[in-house]
Motif scaffolding. Sequence first.
Motif, PDB file in Angstrom:
ATOM      1  N   UNK A  85       0.814  -1.211   0.000  1.00 59.41           N
ATOM      2  CA  UNK A  85       0.000   0.000   0.000  1.00 59.41           C
ATOM      3  C   UNK A  85       0.851   1.265   0.000  1.00 59.41           C
ATOM      4  N   UNK A  86       0.285   2.311  -0.588  1.00 58.78           N
ATOM      5  CA  UNK A  86       0.903   3.636  -0.509  1.00 58.78           C
ATOM      6  C   UNK A  86      -0.170   4.711  -0.503  1.00 58.78           C
ATOM      7  N   UNK A  87      -1.409   4.305  -0.163  1.00 58.91           N
ATOM      8  CA  UNK A  87      -2.529   5.243  -0.197  1.00 58.91           C
ATOM      9  C   UNK A  87      -3.667   4.655   0.618  1.00 58.91           C
ATOM     10  N   UNK A  88      -4.458   5.518   1.224  1.00 57.74           N
ATOM     11  CA  UNK A  88      -5.587   5.062   2.036  1.00 57.74           C
ATOM     12  C   UNK A  88      -6.603   4.247   1.244  1.00 57.74           C
ATOM     13  N   UNK A  89      -6.739   4.510  -0.050  1.00 59.69           N
ATOM     14  CA  UNK A  89      -7.738   3.833  -0.883  1.00 59.69           C
ATOM     15  C   UNK A  89      -7.135   2.736  -1.753  1.00 59.69           C
ATOM     16  N   UNK A  90      -5.977   2.214  -1.391  1.00 50.31           N
ATOM     17  CA  UNK A  90      -5.265   1.286  -2.272  1.00 50.31           C
ATOM     18  C   UNK A  90      -5.633  -0.180  -2.091  1.00 50.31           C
ATOM     19  N   UNK A  91      -6.320  -0.561  -1.017  1.00 48.25           N
ATOM     20  CA  UNK A  91      -6.595  -1.983  -0.800  1.00 48.25           C
ATOM     21  C   UNK A  91      -7.347  -2.606  -1.970  1.00 48.25           C
ATOM     22  N   UNK A  92      -8.453  -2.019  -2.450  1.00 46.78           N
ATOM     23  CA  UNK A  92      -9.132  -2.627  -3.597  1.00 46.78           C
ATOM     24  C   UNK A  92      -8.230  -2.700  -4.837  1.00 46.78           C
ATOM     25  N   UNK A  93      -7.352  -1.720  -4.986  1.00 47.44           N
ATOM     26  CA  UNK A  93      -6.440  -1.700  -6.128  1.00 47.44           C
ATOM     27  C   UNK A  93      -5.436  -2.848  -6.034  1.00 47.44           C
ATOM     28  N   UNK A  94      -4.909  -3.081  -4.829  1.00 46.24           N
ATOM     29  CA  UNK A  94      -3.947  -4.169  -4.629  1.00 46.24           C
ATOM     30  C   UNK A  94      -4.620  -5.510  -4.896  1.00 46.24           C
ATOM     31  N   UNK A  95      -5.809  -5.704  -4.329  1.00 44.10           N
ATOM     32  CA  UNK A  95      -6.510  -6.982  -4.518  1.00 44.10           C
ATOM     33  C   UNK A  95      -6.882  -7.194  -5.985  1.00 44.10           C
ATOM     34  N   UNK A  96      -7.217  -6.117  -6.679  1.00 43.69           N
ATOM     35  CA  UNK A  96      -7.511  -6.226  -8.111  1.00 43.69           C
ATOM     36  C   UNK A  96      -6.247  -6.574  -8.894  1.00 43.69           C
TER      37      UNK A  96
END
Length: 170
Positions: A85-96
Amino acid sequence: TAPLGLLAASAVAGAACLGWAAGYEVRSFRLRRAEVPVLAPGQRPLRVLHLSDLHLTPYQQKKKDWVRALAGLEPDLVLDTGDNLAHLDAVPEVLDALGPLLEVPGAFVMGSNDYYAPVLKNPLRYLVPGRPVHLGNRRLPTEDLREGLLAAGWVDLDNARARVKVDHRE
């Protein structure tokens, strides 16, 4: 004038390093291959994909596509050693980004950037012995990332001893 010249040279070197990091390094994804002869002779090789330091933020589509394409390597096991992660909203991006890799047996540990958002720091602080390194106070949604990886069947190896079952493909 010597100290002023040294200061100017340091500023130019610092700006060059920052330019290199911001302009090239953040877009330079790397795949390195290594063969480690640990299996008995005649056994089928085991393909392990080691992921580290994605530092993903929203809108990094090129990086997400690159990570997704790693599934084409057909790994038998994926090991993720954190700093996803490098952003508060990155979890969905990482999982995608990990999407097709989440179908492969995997294990993970969290890195500091999975807990705290990056903060600007003077890199010279790392050169001063005994000086504490400030991680910042902006907590990231670590548990959301952990839950997503666990839901895919990956094993959390943070401070744990565990076994990961690998299905050998023929």
